[in-house]
Motif scaffolding. Structure first.
Motif, mmCIF file in Angstrom:
data_model
loop_
_atom_site.group_PDB
_atom_site.id
_atom_site.type_symbol
_atom_site.label_atom_id
_atom_site.label_comp_id
_atom_site.label_asym_id
_atom_site.label_seq_id
_atom_site.Cartn_x
_atom_site.Cartn_y
_atom_site.Cartn_z
ATOM 1 N N ILE A 135 -18.743 44.904 46.696
ATOM 2 C CA ILE A 135 -18.411 45.387 48.060
ATOM 3 C C ILE A 135 -17.794 46.710 48.241
ATOM 4 O O ILE A 135 -17.188 47.167 47.147
ATOM 5 C CB ILE A 135 -17.859 44.347 49.153
ATOM 6 C CG1 ILE A 135 -16.370 44.216 48.564
ATOM 7 C CG2 ILE A 135 -18.580 43.233 49.295
ATOM 8 C CD1 ILE A 135 -15.537 43.565 49.702
ATOM 9 N N GLU A 157 -21.875 48.907 52.091
ATOM 10 C CA GLU A 157 -21.316 47.447 52.035
ATOM 11 C C GLU A 157 -19.951 47.206 52.478
ATOM 12 O O GLU A 157 -19.078 46.752 51.961
ATOM 13 C CB GLU A 157 -21.791 46.349 51.044
ATOM 14 C CG GLU A 157 -23.349 46.394 50.850
ATOM 15 C CD GLU A 157 -23.733 45.357 49.791
ATOM 16 O OE1 GLU A 157 -22.918 44.243 49.744
ATOM 17 O OE2 GLU A 157 -24.619 45.396 49.291
ATOM 18 N N ASN A 160 -18.359 43.686 57.058
ATOM 19 C CA ASN A 160 -19.043 42.487 56.843
ATOM 20 C C ASN A 160 -19.577 42.293 55.753
ATOM 21 O O ASN A 160 -20.694 41.395 55.755
ATOM 22 C CB ASN A 160 -19.819 42.284 58.118
ATOM 23 C CG ASN A 160 -19.258 42.458 59.256
ATOM 24 O OD1 ASN A 160 -17.945 42.284 59.375
ATOM 25 N ND2 ASN A 160 -19.664 43.240 60.486
ATOM 26 N N MET A 161 -19.640 43.084 54.732
ATOM 27 C CA MET A 161 -20.255 42.811 53.293
ATOM 28 C C MET A 161 -21.664 43.080 53.443
ATOM 29 O O MET A 161 -22.362 42.995 52.394
ATOM 30 C CB MET A 161 -20.051 41.562 52.899
ATOM 31 C CG MET A 161 -18.666 41.270 52.311
ATOM 32 S SD MET A 161 -18.438 39.606 51.483
ATOM 33 C CE MET A 161 -19.314 39.724 50.191
ATOM 34 N N THR A 162 -22.267 43.473 54.572
ATOM 35 C CA THR A 162 -23.541 43.815 54.490
ATOM 36 C C THR A 162 -24.088 45.285 55.286
ATOM 37 O O THR A 162 -25.131 45.735 55.271
ATOM 38 C CB THR A 162 -24.445 42.876 55.354
ATOM 39 O OG1 THR A 162 -23.615 42.832 56.528
ATOM 40 C CG2 THR A 162 -24.285 41.375 54.629
ATOM 41 N N THR A 163 -22.754 45.778 55.826
ATOM 42 C CA THR A 163 -23.104 47.045 56.682
ATOM 43 C C THR A 163 -22.855 48.267 55.905
ATOM 44 O O THR A 163 -21.680 48.542 55.416
ATOM 45 C CB THR A 163 -22.758 47.044 58.206
ATOM 46 O OG1 THR A 163 -23.101 45.815 58.616
ATOM 47 C CG2 THR A 163 -22.870 48.229 58.583
ATOM 48 N N SER A 164 -23.666 49.207 55.822
ATOM 49 C CA SER A 164 -23.347 50.660 55.229
ATOM 50 C C SER A 164 -23.289 51.626 56.091
ATOM 51 O O SER A 164 -24.064 51.589 57.142
ATOM 52 C CB SER A 164 -24.464 50.822 54.011
ATOM 53 O OG SER A 164 -24.487 50.030 52.966
ATOM 54 N N ILE A 182 -28.089 47.834 57.527
ATOM 55 C CA ILE A 182 -27.630 46.423 57.371
ATOM 56 C C ILE A 182 -28.525 45.783 56.282
ATOM 57 O O ILE A 182 -29.683 45.724 56.392
ATOM 58 C CB ILE A 182 -27.776 45.862 58.817
ATOM 59 C CG1 ILE A 182 -26.884 46.658 59.632
ATOM 60 C CG2 ILE A 182 -27.487 44.336 58.577
ATOM 61 C CD1 ILE A 182 -26.847 45.937 61.242
ATOM 62 N N GLY A 183 -27.889 45.178 55.288
ATOM 63 C CA GLY A 183 -28.673 44.664 54.234
ATOM 64 C C GLY A 183 -27.787 45.025 53.045
ATOM 65 O O GLY A 183 -27.200 45.737 52.850
ATOM 66 N N ARG A 184 -28.235 43.746 51.954
ATOM 67 C CA ARG A 184 -27.356 44.060 50.603
ATOM 68 C C ARG A 184 -28.108 45.032 49.740
ATOM 69 O O ARG A 184 -29.107 45.243 49.413
ATOM 70 C CB ARG A 184 -27.364 42.738 49.961
ATOM 71 C CG ARG A 184 -26.797 41.441 50.789
ATOM 72 C CD ARG A 184 -25.272 41.983 51.135
ATOM 73 N NE ARG A 184 -24.484 41.871 50.013
ATOM 74 C CZ ARG A 184 -24.018 41.203 49.328
ATOM 75 N NH1 ARG A 184 -23.935 39.972 49.573
ATOM 76 N NH2 ARG A 184 -23.149 41.423 48.066
#
Length: 244
Positions: A135, A157, A160-164, A182-184
Motif C-alpha cells: 500500500i 492505494e 482505504n487500500m484501494t483509492t489512488s 478506485i481499484g487495486r
C-alpha cells in the motif's frame, strides 16, 4: 533488406534512450577497473555505435552499458554501479569511455520520508518505474528537491487500500486531490509497472510499460510547475526499479 530492418529496429528501440544521451546520465571514466569492477559482462561487441549498444542493452535487459566512441566498443552489464544520485553535469572527460545506467534499483522504508532520486527532470516529460509494495506508494513531481517545494503528487492505494490520488502540493504543504482511481494496482509479491507524464500542467498516471497506455488518472492543473525532481516514498517497505 535484413540490414535495413536491423537499422529500423535499432532506431525504434533507442527512441527513449537517445533522449537520455542528451540529458546528463552519462559518465566518462578512465578504465573498466573503476566503477564497474564487480559488474558481470553480459555481452561484448566490436564496431558498434553507442546507439546500437543501447539497443542491444534493451534487448538483453542489461542494467548498464559502456561504449567507446573512438574504438566503437560495446560492453553490456547485468549490474550497474554508477551512483544512484545522478546530478546534472556529472562528467569526468577521460579516455573516451561512456558509461550509462538504464535503470536504478532502490528500497524505501516505512516512515523514511520522501527520497529525492537525484534525476534532473527539467528536460523530460515522463518517467517509468516498477514498484513492489502492498500500500501507500508516493511519487512527487517537484519543482525543488524537497517537500517544501510546490509540484504534483501521486499516491497509489493511499486511502482505504484501494483509492489512488493525483493531486498538487501548493506552498506550505497544502495539498488537494483532483483525480482518483478506485481499484487495486499494487502488489507486495511482484513488481507492478507504472508511468507518469507531465506537460504544461497536464499530468497523467498509467499502468504498464508503455507510456500513454493504461491511463488511470488524468488532470489539467491550473498552476503549471516546472518539474525538476522526482521524490518517492512508501507507507511500508517498497522495492523500486526506476528506468532512466
Amino acid at each position: 533488406m535484413d540490414v535495413l530492418l536491423r537499422q529500423v529496429l535499432i532506431i525504434y528501440l533507442c527512441k527513449e534512450v537517445q533522449v537520455n544521451f542528451v540529458h546528463g546520465t552519462w559518465k566518462v571514466i578512465d578504465s573498466m577497473s573503476g566503477v564497474y569492477t564487480n559488474s558481470s559482462v553480459v555481452s561484448s561487441h566490436q564496431d558498434v555505435t553507442c546507439i546500437e549498444c543501447a539497443a542491444r542493452t534493451l534487448m538483453l535487459d542489461g542494467e548498464g552499458y559502456s561504449c567507446n566512441r573512438g574504438d566503437q566498443m560495446c560492453m553490456i552489464y547485468s549490474t550497474c554501479h554508477i551512483k544512484n544520485r545522478l546530478t546534472p553535469g556529472d562528467w569526468e572527460p577521460i579516455a573516451g569511455w561512456l558509461h550509462f545506467c538504464t535503470k536504478m534499483k532502490l528500497t524505501t522504508e516505512l516512515k523514511e520520508g520522501l527520497l529525492d532520486l537525484g534525476i534532473q527532470l527539467t528536460q523530460r516529460k515522463s518517467i517509468r518505474f516498477q514498484v513492489k509494495a502492498t500500500i501507500g506508494v508516493n511519487i512527487g513531481l517537484s519543482s525543488g528537491n524537497n517537500t517544501d517545494s510546490p509540484g504534483y503528487f501521486v499516491i497509489l492505494e493511499g486511502w482505504n487500500m484501494t483509492t489512488s490520488c493525483l493531486g498538487v502540493v501548493e506552498f506550505a504543504n497544502e495539498s488537494q486531490c483532483y483525480s482518483e482511481y478506485i481499484g487495486r494496482v499494487l502488489s507486495g509479491e511482484q513488481y507492478r509497472s507504472f508511468w507518469l507524464t507531465w506537460n504544461e500542467g497536464r499530468v497523467r498516471v498509467g499502468t504498464g510499460e508503455t507510456v500513454g497506455n493504461g491511463t488511470i488518472m488524468d488532470h489539467v492543473f491550473p498552476n503549471v510547475y516546472t518539474v525538476r525532481h522526482a521524490l518517492i516514498g512508501t507507507y511500508v517497505r517498497g522495492e523500486w526499479v526506476i528506468y532512466l
